[in-house]
Design a protein around this motif. Structure first.
Motif, PDB file in Angstrom:
ATOM      1  N   LEU A 352     -16.242 -15.836 -29.707  1.00 47.59           N
ATOM      2  CA  LEU A 352     -15.190 -14.892 -29.359  1.00 47.59           C
ATOM      3  C   LEU A 352     -15.820 -13.645 -28.741  1.00 47.59           C
ATOM      4  CD1 LEU A 352     -12.083 -14.402 -29.518  1.00 47.59           C
ATOM      5  CD2 LEU A 352     -12.526 -13.172 -31.664  1.00 47.59           C
ATOM      6  N   SER A 361     -12.171 -16.710 -25.734  1.00 48.46           N
ATOM      7  CA  SER A 361     -12.845 -17.651 -26.630  1.00 48.46           C
ATOM      8  C   SER A 361     -13.473 -18.764 -25.798  1.00 48.46           C
ATOM      9  CB  SER A 361     -11.865 -18.249 -27.647  1.00 48.46           C
ATOM     10  OG  SER A 361     -10.933 -19.093 -27.023  1.00 48.46           O
ATOM     11  N   VAL A 392     -14.093  -9.649 -38.131  1.00 48.13           N
ATOM     12  CA  VAL A 392     -13.636 -10.811 -37.374  1.00 48.13           C
ATOM     13  C   VAL A 392     -14.418 -12.035 -37.841  1.00 48.13           C
ATOM     14  CG1 VAL A 392     -13.376 -11.869 -35.104  1.00 48.13           C
ATOM     15  CG2 VAL A 392     -13.152  -9.391 -35.358  1.00 48.13           C
ATOM     16  N   TYR A 393     -13.722 -13.134 -38.105  1.00 48.18           N
ATOM     17  CA  TYR A 393     -14.451 -14.361 -38.435  1.00 48.18           C
ATOM     18  C   TYR A 393     -13.618 -15.590 -38.135  1.00 48.18           C
ATOM     19  CZ  TYR A 393     -12.170 -15.807 -42.854  1.00 48.18           C
ATOM     20  OH  TYR A 393     -11.292 -16.267 -43.801  1.00 48.18           O
ATOM     21  N   PHE A 394     -14.322 -16.722 -37.981  1.00 50.27           N
ATOM     22  CA  PHE A 394     -13.669 -18.006 -37.752  1.00 50.27           C
ATOM     23  C   PHE A 394     -13.745 -18.799 -39.041  1.00 50.27           C
ATOM     24  CE2 PHE A 394     -13.575 -22.472 -36.462  1.00 50.27           C
ATOM     25  CZ  PHE A 394     -12.464 -22.483 -35.641  1.00 50.27           C
ATOM     26  N   TRP A 401      -9.028 -18.326 -36.049  1.00 49.99           N
ATOM     27  CA  TRP A 401      -9.656 -17.021 -35.971  1.00 49.99           C
ATOM     28  C   TRP A 401      -8.843 -16.021 -36.794  1.00 49.99           C
ATOM     29  CZ3 TRP A 401     -14.330 -16.105 -34.168  1.00 49.99           C
ATOM     30  CH2 TRP A 401     -14.880 -16.922 -33.168  1.00 49.99           C
ATOM     31  N   TYR A 414      -7.638 -21.930 -32.924  1.00 45.49           N
ATOM     32  CA  TYR A 414      -8.878 -22.072 -32.167  1.00 45.49           C
ATOM     33  C   TYR A 414      -8.607 -22.468 -30.719  1.00 45.49           C
ATOM     34  CZ  TYR A 414      -8.624 -27.203 -32.200  1.00 45.49           C
ATOM     35  OH  TYR A 414      -8.260 -28.507 -31.990  1.00 45.49           O
ATOM     36  N   VAL A 417      -6.364 -17.563 -28.146  1.00 40.00           N
ATOM     37  CA  VAL A 417      -6.593 -16.317 -28.876  1.00 40.00           C
ATOM     38  C   VAL A 417      -5.360 -15.411 -28.801  1.00 40.00           C
ATOM     39  CG1 VAL A 417      -9.087 -16.191 -28.918  1.00 40.00           C
ATOM     40  CG2 VAL A 417      -7.887 -15.535 -26.844  1.00 40.00           C
TER      41      VAL A 417
END
Length: 489
Positions: A352, A361, A392-394, A401, A414, A417
């Motif tokens: 990202l 992304s 921020v994290y996946f 996300w 995913y 965005v």
């Protein structure tokens, strides 16, 4: 018919009649008072009947006992509770103080019908545990940057965050980094404990692995743990436990290290001529095949790096550095935000980026030979807020996300965005969101309010209904990271 035959027939008739009469007198058709035990954990096997009890806490079990003939009348019954093969009660109810030892202790409940002498039994286990075996964990720092660990136990009856002290360690150190963890299971889904990994930048032991059953360190990583010897100084900037394998990933002086079985491996590509430096949030946290494939964002050279071990059995030893991957130029001029191992069919890594008010992304595709083939764009959309973007994290479990800004968390698929509002804290919530985790049907959100003596606040939501269940305002120092290690409800 002659006299001889007649006599024989009369004799046989008399014999049969006498035999029948005697047989009828030998049967007793009284009903039996069958005893049923209820109000306790129900499972087909005692290993599934486990009561988690904090050490020094009290067990109170109040079973219901009914008879098929006597109903709720227990005057003709006797009771016995045994714990660890010792009789502790002669009444129906159990009141037991768990102060003998840690671990699983057998418990037996026997009900005897005095009129028949028959006994009905129920067996289970009392698992005497540290109260912090399960709970909500919070890593904090005070104004002097001293690290502390707090826990809201999901076993104990207390409804407050307690500071957890490790008896074998004087202090955790200064400048805490992260807390992460995995679960270790026993005979059932409710029989587990947490293995916690704490990272602190300036400490005697910068990485500590803890067994939550008695809350003692099981592995300590420090400068002497390094396999390369020399003047190595372990002062990590990022620490993350693998979700599936017993390894830890750390960034030290910008370089990537694998920590395993008490040792710190040589940094990946120690002689890299471009002198890579991993950016904050810049490790594509390995999931599943991470032992073979790795990706990082190199903030020194402003580019994504992709490594593998040649898909050999020599796991975590990365020997191939792929420098010319098609599509790398798509990320030029953009600001890196986060990356992750995607754990999605046909997608190995996901990234990202941001440029001005737009989010981008990207995905990394591999060829049939398991070598990285090309970067391609997955989606682009406007930044969903004018507030400063925080964490921020996946999330590999949900393939989504998540990002925090102010008092709001946003979520996006995913596949794109287009971030949508996921949850917004109540209007009276204090401070901005610094960290959050989603696990076991719970969403744990941490905020810091720099104007308060106790800046840190915690909010716990039901992640299925998105209803706020618990709020703890101004209960701890500045929150650095959080972790959930609770029983699935």
């Amino acid at each position: 018919m002659n006299l001889k035959n007649l006599t024989y027939i009369l004799f046989l008739a008399i014999f049969l009649c006498e035999g029948c009469s005697k047989d009828l007198g030998n049967y007793d058709y009284r009903d039996v008072n069958s005893i049923s035990i209820g109000g306790l954990l129900d499972n087909s096997h005692p290993t599934g009947r486990i009561y988690e009890i904090p050490f020094h806490d009290t067990v109170r079990l109040n079973p219901t006992v009914t008879g098929s003939l006597s109903g709720s009348d227990t005057s003709a019954l006797t009771f016995e509770w045994k714990v660890d093969s010792v009789t502790v009660s002669k009444t129906k109810n159990l009141f037991y103080i768990a102060n003998k030892r840690y671990g699983k202790i057998s418990a037996e409940f026997h009900v005897t019908d005095k009129s028949t002498g028959t006994t009905t039994s129920y067996n289970c286990f009392l698992n005497i545990v540290n109260p912090y075996k399960w709970g909500y964990y919070v890593l904090t720092q005070n104004k002097a940057k001293d690290a502390s660990l707090y826990c809201l136990s999901s076993i104990s009856k207390k409804s407050s965050f307690d500071q957890v002290l490790l008896s074998s360690l004087d202090k955790l150190g200064k400048n805490p980094l992260s807390i992460s963890g995995t679960k270790k299971y026993g005979a059932s889904s409710s029989d587990f404990y947490n293995v916690l990994t704490i990272g602190v930048q300036d400490a005697v032991n910068p990485v500590v692995v803890i067994d939550s059953r008695e809350f003692v360190p099981t592995l300590l990583y420090n400068s002497s743990s390094y396999v390369g010897g020399g003047d190595f100084v372990f002062r990590p900037t990022q620490v993350q436990a693998d979700l599936y394998n017993e390894v830890i990933y750390a960034v030290n002086k910008g370089k990537f290290h694998v920590l395993r079985k008490g040792t710190i491996a040589l940094p990946a590509f120690i002689n890299d001529p471009s002198d890579y430096k991993i950016a904050p949030n810049g490790v594509a946290t390995p999931l599943g095949n991470g032992r073979y494939f790795m990706s990082i964002y190199d903030e020194n050279n402003k580019r994504v790096r992709v490594w593998d071990n040649g898909v050999t059995s020599n796991e975590y030893n990365y020997v191939n550095d792929y420098k010319e991957i098609a599509g790398q130029e798509l990320m030029n001029g953009k600001t890196f935000l986060a990356c992750s191992y995607a754990n999605i069919p046909s997608i190995n890594h996901i990234y990202l980026f941001r440029q001005d008010n737009q989010l981008y992304s990207y995905r990394l595709d591999y060829g049939a030979d398991y070598k990285p083939k090309a970067f391609s764009q997955l989606g682009t959309a406007a930044v969903p807020t004018s507030n400063q973007i925080g964490y921020v994290y996946f999330d590999g479990r949900t393939s989504r996300w998540y990002m925090a800004a102010g008092k709001t968390i946003y979520m996006a698929s995913y596949l794109g965005v287009e971030f949508q509002k996921y949850v917004q804290l109540p209007s009276d919530a204090t401070g901005d969101i610094v960290k959050f985790k989603i696990l076991d049907g719970k969403l744990m959100i941490a905020t810091n309010d720099p104007t308060a003596d106790k800046p840190g606040s915690i909010y716990i939501y039901n992640a299925n209904t998105m209803l706020l269940e618990q709020a703890y305002n101004h209960v701890v120092d500045d929150i650095v990271d959080v972790h959930l290690g609770i029983l699935v409800e």
